[in-house]
Design an enzyme around this catalytic site. Sequence first.
Site, mmCIF file in Angstrom:
data_model
loop_
_atom_site.group_PDB
_atom_site.id
_atom_site.type_symbol
_atom_site.label_atom_id
_atom_site.label_comp_id
_atom_site.label_asym_id
_atom_site.label_seq_id
_atom_site.Cartn_x
_atom_site.Cartn_y
_atom_site.Cartn_z
ATOM 1 C CD GLU A 277 -3.737 3.497 -2.562
ATOM 2 O OE1 GLU A 277 -4.483 3.078 -1.668
ATOM 3 O OE2 GLU A 277 -2.556 3.834 -2.365
ATOM 4 C CG ASP B 90 -2.055 0.958 1.133
ATOM 5 O OD1 ASP B 90 -2.330 1.412 0.008
ATOM 6 O OD2 ASP B 90 -2.675 1.248 2.163
#
Length: 758
Positions: A714, A657
């Site tokens: 993202e 992430d």
Amino acid sequence: MLQRVPVPPVAVAVAALTVHALLPPGTLRDVLYVAVGAVCAARALRAAGRVVGPQRRAWRLLALGLVAWVVGDALWTLLERGLGVEPFPSVADVAYVASYPLLAAGLVRAFPAPRGRRPTWLLDAVLVTSGALLVLWLAVLEPTLATWAADPLGTAVGAAYPVGDAVLLVLLARAATAAGTRPPALRLSTWGVLAILLADELFLLAPGWPALDARVHLLDSLWLAGYVLLAAAARHASAGRLAPPRAEGDLGTGYLVLLGASVCVLPGTALLEVARGVPVHVAEVCVAAIVVIAAFLLRFGGVLRAMRRQHGRLEHLAVTDPLTGLANAAGLARRLEAPPDDAPAGTVPAVLLVTLDGYRDVAQTLGHAVADDLLRAVGAVVGREAEEGGTPARLARDVFAVGLDVADPAGAEEAARRLVARLIPPLAVGGLDLSVRPLVGGAVGAGRPAAADALVARADAALVTARHRDERVALDVAGAALPAQRGPEPVPGPGAPALCATDLLRRLPAAAACGELVVHFQPQVGVAGGRVEGAEALVRWQHPAHGLLGPDAFVPAAERTGLVRPVTLHVLDVALAQCARWRAAGAGSFVVSVNVSAHDLDDPRLVDDVRAALDRHGLAADALGLEVTETMAMRDAAQAGRTLRALADLGVVLAVDDYGVGYGSLDYLRRLPFTVLKVDRAFVAPAADDRVCAEILRSTVDLGHALGMQVVAEGVEDERTLALLRGLGCDAAQGWALGRPGPATALDARLGTGAPVN
């Protein structure tokens, strides 16, 4: 050839003492006595010359005193055995009498009294020896002085012995009662002088004690034992060490026992004289009792004064931080909780908390010694900047405080601004200029009396707000966190309660149990086809007082304190339950992603927790994705590697992430079993307009595909960015342009129609 085996000196000394004790009185016994004494004196004098340190002169004086005593023994033996005369006084008495001041000076130097404690030590010694001194006076000195008119010289020499013995007795009592733990050498020297003193006292008492007078030659062994102990003490390895003084006011068990025994001797002497039918020395006993009582009152008056001083010191320490000398939490609370009568009229209590963002860097790079010097420097600044009548304090490692009395919030704000202004410039510490990057959070009470804990908690909550402000100052006025204003008057806040991390953390475990934690889902969309392929589960807290809180309000603090486990388990369970429902409704390959923290990776129970949750909801392992940031994965690389490999063996999808803004090395991509690369929004959101970000995004997509990983972008906020990702061949994306986080029901319609995103 026979090898010579050395004989220990202790064995030689014991053998010599034994042989001397067994020999009958005569020349051979006296010659052996003098020989052993001479050897002991020579060895003591030689060893004293080798002592290094402050005790060297003390041992030389003790050794010279022993030499003088042995010289007296040798002269007496020569007169008695060689010439057949026993004159009194004689040249031997000169040596004997000379040994007393030498031994006394040696004892004084061996047990030096701290400045200001000499009178106390002497008073203690007189108290515990008062009984023995009375006996010495009545039994020896008084009869000796009675012959003054007939033989002044003999009387003076005869009186010198009990007077010298009295001085040595007082000094021995001084050493025994005033010194702390004594080194072995000093203990041996004390016992040696005590043996000589005891033998001398018994010798002086022998004429009035027929049973002892008939065996007075046995006292030679006691004298000889004293010589051996003094020689052994001078040769001991600890001869150079000082005995620490006993703490002021610490009387000790030995002192009390000796004092009790000494006091009992006073009436006991009178009773013994009555029993023997001899004249009772009433005047002498009464004078001695009066002296003892006066000394006792004087001494214990000093003890009471010392106890009062000690109480004052302890009271000061109880409210003082030992590192900086500022007040501690108790001292600050005393100030904040002062009643109205003890505070200026028209004021309310306020507290300013100061924390240092730069402290941890200093401690980790320069060490805790420099960090402590930095804290002292900060404490000095805080102490100077506290307003007159303010109470500067240090509450925790790098948390300082100032307690104030203010007429209005503007006064607290002005003090907070002044503190920040003084602490922003680098501080000179040990030749270095160190920056501390201060934050100040303040709280103003509504009235008096105020609860210190509540006021400090509100100031702590204001610190969280101050961290996100350029001016690094925030003020909580009666429960409302207000920004520090540039103008002269603070602007009132909306009145909502300020967030307190401590209160949130206390309630967090119960929040998970009672359903206050809710899970929202943000869709992850395939870039090529535009269909929803999965969703990221994001926790929220529906707080009864503060409303809906985002994860930033409580998750970081929960991770730092280890309270994140119930949050992770709750999100995992809710996310898998929804995934099972969506898969059952037709989304057969739907994947739900859950964020895990560094604390979760360190927890060996995580793998079993994941397996149990999958089994509970009847899902295959590939229905779950776990997202880990680069920094979390590398905090404890060994433990994280073990956990991640176990999860990969289970079949769980593992994702990196926030890729690109954390750990700088790419080596973890080779060593750890990640299969998804989630590019941080910092590179995605501006990519349509920023050529550098676009190139970084392109190279990241190529890198992920080269490593066989799926790449997810993202922060997709518009169609242009989505079109760019299609051109780069990115696999999936998420962002507000594709769907904002929301309840699970918000995804139902999109999953049911299967329609692609426009």
